[in-house]
Design a protein around this motif. Sequence first.
Motif, PDB file in Angstrom:
ATOM      1  N   LEU A  16       1.751  -8.835 -39.302  1.00  0.00           N
ATOM      2  CA  LEU A  16       2.695  -8.499 -38.240  1.00  0.00           C
ATOM      3  C   LEU A  16       3.159  -7.055 -38.386  1.00  0.00           C
ATOM      4  O   LEU A  16       3.214  -6.285 -37.421  1.00  0.00           O
ATOM      5  N   ILE A  19       0.528  -4.577 -37.339  1.00  0.00           N
ATOM      6  CA  ILE A  19       0.378  -4.493 -35.875  1.00  0.00           C
ATOM      7  C   ILE A  19       1.446  -3.600 -35.271  1.00  0.00           C
ATOM      8  O   ILE A  19       1.164  -2.664 -34.526  1.00  0.00           O
ATOM      9  N   ALA A  23       1.217   0.196 -33.504  1.00  0.00           N
ATOM     10  CA  ALA A  23       1.677   0.385 -32.128  1.00  0.00           C
ATOM     11  C   ALA A  23       2.744   1.463 -32.047  1.00  0.00           C
ATOM     12  O   ALA A  23       2.814   2.217 -31.088  1.00  0.00           O
ATOM     13  N   LEU A  24       3.579   1.534 -33.075  1.00  0.00           N
ATOM     14  CA  LEU A  24       4.678   2.493 -33.058  1.00  0.00           C
ATOM     15  C   LEU A  24       4.143   3.922 -33.080  1.00  0.00           C
ATOM     16  O   LEU A  24       4.671   4.806 -32.419  1.00  0.00           O
ATOM     17  N   PHE A  25       3.083   4.141 -33.839  1.00  0.00           N
ATOM     18  CA  PHE A  25       2.612   5.508 -34.001  1.00  0.00           C
ATOM     19  C   PHE A  25       1.470   5.860 -33.058  1.00  0.00           C
ATOM     20  O   PHE A  25       1.024   6.989 -33.020  1.00  0.00           O
ATOM     21  N   ARG A  26       0.985   4.870 -32.304  1.00  0.00           N
ATOM     22  CA  ARG A  26      -0.031   5.169 -31.286  1.00  0.00           C
ATOM     23  C   ARG A  26       0.390   4.557 -29.962  1.00  0.00           C
ATOM     24  O   ARG A  26      -0.154   3.553 -29.534  1.00  0.00           O
ATOM     25  N   ALA A  28       0.855   3.369 -26.228  1.00  0.00           N
ATOM     26  CA  ALA A  28      -0.223   3.131 -25.257  1.00  0.00           C
ATOM     27  C   ALA A  28       0.113   3.743 -23.896  1.00  0.00           C
ATOM     28  O   ALA A  28       1.251   4.083 -23.613  1.00  0.00           O
ATOM     29  N   ASP A  29      -0.892   3.884 -23.059  1.00  0.00           N
ATOM     30  CA  ASP A  29      -0.756   4.349 -21.682  1.00  0.00           C
ATOM     31  C   ASP A  29      -0.010   3.281 -20.870  1.00  0.00           C
ATOM     32  O   ASP A  29      -0.260   2.102 -21.015  1.00  0.00           O
ATOM     33  N   ARG A  30       0.934   3.698 -20.030  1.00  0.00           N
ATOM     34  CA  ARG A  30       1.784   2.714 -19.368  1.00  0.00           C
ATOM     35  C   ARG A  30       1.533   2.565 -17.869  1.00  0.00           C
ATOM     36  O   ARG A  30       2.245   1.847 -17.194  1.00  0.00           O
ATOM     37  N   GLN A  35      -7.481  -3.867 -13.413  1.00  0.00           N
ATOM     38  CA  GLN A  35      -8.608  -3.984 -14.334  1.00  0.00           C
ATOM     39  C   GLN A  35      -9.893  -4.247 -13.553  1.00  0.00           C
ATOM     40  O   GLN A  35     -10.968  -4.291 -14.113  1.00  0.00           O
TER      41      GLN A  35
ATOM     42  N   LEU B 289      13.210  -8.294 -36.057  1.00  0.00           N
ATOM     43  CA  LEU B 289      12.058  -7.927 -35.235  1.00  0.00           C
ATOM     44  C   LEU B 289      12.512  -7.660 -33.807  1.00  0.00           C
ATOM     45  O   LEU B 289      12.068  -6.700 -33.167  1.00  0.00           O
ATOM     46  N   PHE B 292      14.120  -4.380 -33.650  1.00  0.00           N
ATOM     47  CA  PHE B 292      13.081  -3.346 -33.732  1.00  0.00           C
ATOM     48  C   PHE B 292      12.351  -3.186 -32.401  1.00  0.00           C
ATOM     49  O   PHE B 292      12.184  -2.071 -31.898  1.00  0.00           O
ATOM     50  N   GLY B 297      11.090   0.821 -28.544  1.00  0.00           N
ATOM     51  CA  GLY B 297      10.439   1.082 -27.274  1.00  0.00           C
ATOM     52  C   GLY B 297       8.933   0.884 -27.305  1.00  0.00           C
ATOM     53  O   GLY B 297       8.220   1.421 -26.465  1.00  0.00           O
ATOM     54  N   ILE B 298       8.392   0.101 -28.276  1.00  0.00           N
ATOM     55  CA  ILE B 298       6.937  -0.067 -28.281  1.00  0.00           C
ATOM     56  C   ILE B 298       6.508  -1.066 -27.216  1.00  0.00           C
ATOM     57  O   ILE B 298       5.341  -1.170 -26.893  1.00  0.00           O
ATOM     58  N   LEU B 299       7.449  -1.824 -26.656  1.00  0.00           N
ATOM     59  CA  LEU B 299       7.096  -2.729 -25.570  1.00  0.00           C
ATOM     60  C   LEU B 299       7.759  -2.236 -24.293  1.00  0.00           C
ATOM     61  O   LEU B 299       8.900  -1.791 -24.317  1.00  0.00           O
ATOM     62  N   THR B 300       7.046  -2.331 -23.179  1.00  0.00           N
ATOM     63  CA  THR B 300       7.641  -1.952 -21.909  1.00  0.00           C
ATOM     64  C   THR B 300       8.532  -3.097 -21.456  1.00  0.00           C
ATOM     65  O   THR B 300       8.133  -4.249 -21.527  1.00  0.00           O
ATOM     66  N   PRO B 309      10.686   7.220 -31.595  1.00  0.00           N
ATOM     67  CA  PRO B 309       9.821   6.593 -32.590  1.00  0.00           C
ATOM     68  C   PRO B 309      10.339   6.752 -34.026  1.00  0.00           C
ATOM     69  O   PRO B 309      10.095   5.893 -34.873  1.00  0.00           O
ATOM     70  N   GLY B 312      12.544   3.960 -34.614  1.00  0.00           N
ATOM     71  CA  GLY B 312      11.725   2.762 -34.751  1.00  0.00           C
ATOM     72  C   GLY B 312      11.161   2.677 -36.155  1.00  0.00           C
ATOM     73  O   GLY B 312      11.185   1.622 -36.791  1.00  0.00           O
ATOM     74  N   ILE B 374       0.552  -5.545 -27.533  1.00  0.00           N
ATOM     75  CA  ILE B 374       0.453  -4.460 -28.522  1.00  0.00           C
ATOM     76  C   ILE B 374      -0.900  -4.518 -29.206  1.00  0.00           C
ATOM     77  O   ILE B 374      -1.568  -3.499 -29.394  1.00  0.00           O
ATOM     78  N   VAL B 375      -1.308  -5.728 -29.590  1.00  0.00           N
ATOM     79  CA  VAL B 375      -2.600  -5.877 -30.266  1.00  0.00           C
ATOM     80  C   VAL B 375      -3.720  -5.442 -29.323  1.00  0.00           C
ATOM     81  O   VAL B 375      -4.615  -4.676 -29.697  1.00  0.00           O
ATOM     82  N   ALA B 377      -3.546  -3.399 -26.823  1.00  0.00           N
ATOM     83  CA  ALA B 377      -3.527  -1.957 -26.624  1.00  0.00           C
ATOM     84  C   ALA B 377      -4.241  -1.252 -27.773  1.00  0.00           C
ATOM     85  O   ALA B 377      -4.898  -0.227 -27.576  1.00  0.00           O
ATOM     86  N   GLN B 382      -5.465  -2.786 -21.670  1.00  0.00           N
ATOM     87  CA  GLN B 382      -4.084  -2.765 -21.212  1.00  0.00           C
ATOM     88  C   GLN B 382      -3.772  -4.049 -20.472  1.00  0.00           C
ATOM     89  O   GLN B 382      -4.455  -4.397 -19.515  1.00  0.00           O
ATOM     90  N   LEU B 383      -2.778  -4.760 -20.914  1.00  0.00           N
ATOM     91  CA  LEU B 383      -2.422  -5.987 -20.215  1.00  0.00           C
ATOM     92  C   LEU B 383      -0.976  -6.309 -20.488  1.00  0.00           C
ATOM     93  O   LEU B 383      -0.342  -5.744 -21.369  1.00  0.00           O
TER      94      LEU B 383
END
Lengths: 175, 636
Positions: A16, A19, A23-26, A28-30, A35, B289, B292, B297-300, B309, B312, B374-375, B377, B382-383
């Motif tokens: 966990l 993961i 995600a924190l350091f990379r 993603a595009d929003r 698709q 969690l 966090f 802000g890692i989740l929209t 960050p 975070g 997150i996984v 991405a 992207q989903l």
Amino acid sequence: MTRPRLWMPLAGFALLFAIVAVALFRPADRTVRSQLVGQPLPAFTLPALVPGKPGLSREDMTGQGPRLLNIFGSWCLPCIAEAPQLMRLRAAGVPIDAIAIRDTGPAVAAFLARNGDPYRRIGDDQRSAVQLALGSSGVPETFLIDAQGRIVRQYVGDIRADQVDSVIADWRAAQ
Amino acid sequence: MIAEAGLAALWIAAALALLQIALAALGLRRLGVAAVGGSVRAVAIVQGVTALLAMAALILLFQQSDMSVKLVAENSHSAKPWLYKVTGAWGNHEGSMLLWVTILGLAGGAVALAERRLAEPTLVATLGAQAGIALGFYAFLLFASNPFARLAEPPADGAGLNPLLQDPGLAFHPPTLYAGYVGLSVAFSFAVGALVTRDVGRDFASAMRPWVLGAWIFLTLGITAGSYWAYYELGWGGWWFWDPVENASLMPWLAATALLHSVTVLATRDGLRAWTVMLAVVAFSMSMLGTFLVRSGILTSVHAFAVDPRRGAFILVLLALYIGGALALFGLRIGTVRQGRIFDPVSREGGLVANNLLLSVILGVVLIGTLYPIVAAGFGVQLSVGPPFFNKAAGPIALALIVLMAIGPLLRWRRDEAGLLPERLMVPVAVSGGAFALLVVFAMPIGVLPLLGLSLAAGLAVASVLPLVRRNLRRTPLFVWGMVVAHLGIGVSLAGMACDAAFTSERLVALLPGEATRVGPFRVTLDGIAPVVDENWSALQAQLTAERDGAVLRLRPQSRTFTDPPTTTSESAIATRLDGQLYTVLGKPDGQGRWQLRLWWKPFVTLIWLGGALVALGGALALAGRLVRRRREAMA
């Protein structure tokens, strides 16, 4: 309980941790893009909503040359702003099919009477099911479908006056 | 001056937390707990009070609109109403973290003050662990989120508070949730303390139980209030969106619910030792969690908090230290804890274990659904994961849990006869079946989940009061009442959810003034649109008349424009009747005289929150019952 099993929670936590750390350091595009661009239209069949205007299914949109699929609602204000551009596209010979989202027949008929009717067919999507299946997240959105029924492009938001020529060019290129 | 005093108080509190850890460690390793016990308790109390002083300083700064303080300038405005100047102190990142650590410090102080039953070494270790958590958050505030930073050039006035947050709901939503999270941190500290001294048993469970109960009550209230706030303030007509931030509050609640039931087994029957310790760690992990996910802000999410960050990363490091540390301690120590008492599968304990398993599965589903984007991405996909997944995956398990909830309280402790169950369950099963038949005949088509939900809710409501049957109600302990009321509340809430899913009617229209439309049993007329002005906003207000069977309701939904900062919000207007709510939202004009309106008729939707309140009330009754009994035992 055996010894190694006692360490499983820690292993789970480590996974966990990895993961969320990645995600924190990379980040993603929003942007929300469908698709489905480049893929065939999903199968769907929508009933008619307005008298004299047939409903819409995937079969109606394949094998008859490229066309636009406009997602709209009579309750949607940008759709009113978009209407003149759709009329221009229609006048340029671009066939346009439509899906009305969460709407009623009288409301759509009144909308078309007020703002012009560029549509060949209008499908009735009461619960946004087909809209979501297409990967559309709002109204209006427009998809360019080629002759084989593949989604070529997605235009998010209303098509503005300065976009009309490029949409026509996209449509020609899909011939 | 006040800002500097607040900052000084924070530093002193951090130093006290360090001292508390050092004393606890020294006592457990060298000096013996008898030598340090009193001083650890005293330091814990003073630390809590010092943190409270820092929080008070921040509230005072917001109250005085001291724009030389960066946080006040960025989040407040001198023209803001009084209440929102106070609540604005925690309507932002730094202030909310300070509130978190203040409640944490006060909770540590309360443990030090009130806990008399736990073995002294375990208590000292618990207070040490609690100080460890507090120290991490003090460091976070001091090094990465200083709420008292000054501006070199103070602005003439502040930037204002996000208008969505200018609402009485905000005054209570975050503090309530934080109180819940912090209560779980106390349970976590108890678990760590018990692992350190290998003292996992009934005393540990009964010391921990009020804290778990208290945390659970606050989480229940926080989630219920948050759900209602989102419902009326966002103007989307929904009460739960499976948004990551909502999930962040739901996950600790699920874990706390499981913990609440397993700690009862441990306290009453001395069973489920390792599992209870694990759940205490998991419950706090989930609240960390959640903090966090929200703060990094890692989740929209619809909850757009200011994010960074670096912050975070700081919380992630704390998470790794606390949770990783506790799980490592679990791996090292739990093998040496004596196994608890064994019980029969068909028994109250068995039912509670099944409850724990189902709750854990739901927790796993929500966790996976929340983290899966997150996984994905990470692999370039992207989903987003939304209601279709959560409802399908968690819904059926939740319904199984409802069935279990009807059966469990009717089982005897230790050992029971499965053959006796049909007789005890006859009435609820009949009620469920009757409701199912009525719905199939009169209300179809509704979805499968709403159909099962409504039938089971009816059965559960009946089953939940059965434990009171043939009991002398005046001599029934409060905690039994608590269980009955809480289970009944779940049934009520479930009925509300199912009604909303099955019977809501929705209408999206653009109307000219004078035109009317129908939604559900109502005929709604747009009488007109008029401007309205208030202290810090102006609005366009629709006058709606809703008629049903001759009864007339007037609703005034607004499209509000705030000046500081410039933002437009929809203020929905909701008319509550006994059989549901009429929910109206004003949209935009179409330039041709029409106004966009969004209308819903939601039968019995209020049951959702009424049920939530009942659940919390049940928790409060149970807590009162436990505290009364402990008091009596202490006197005897």
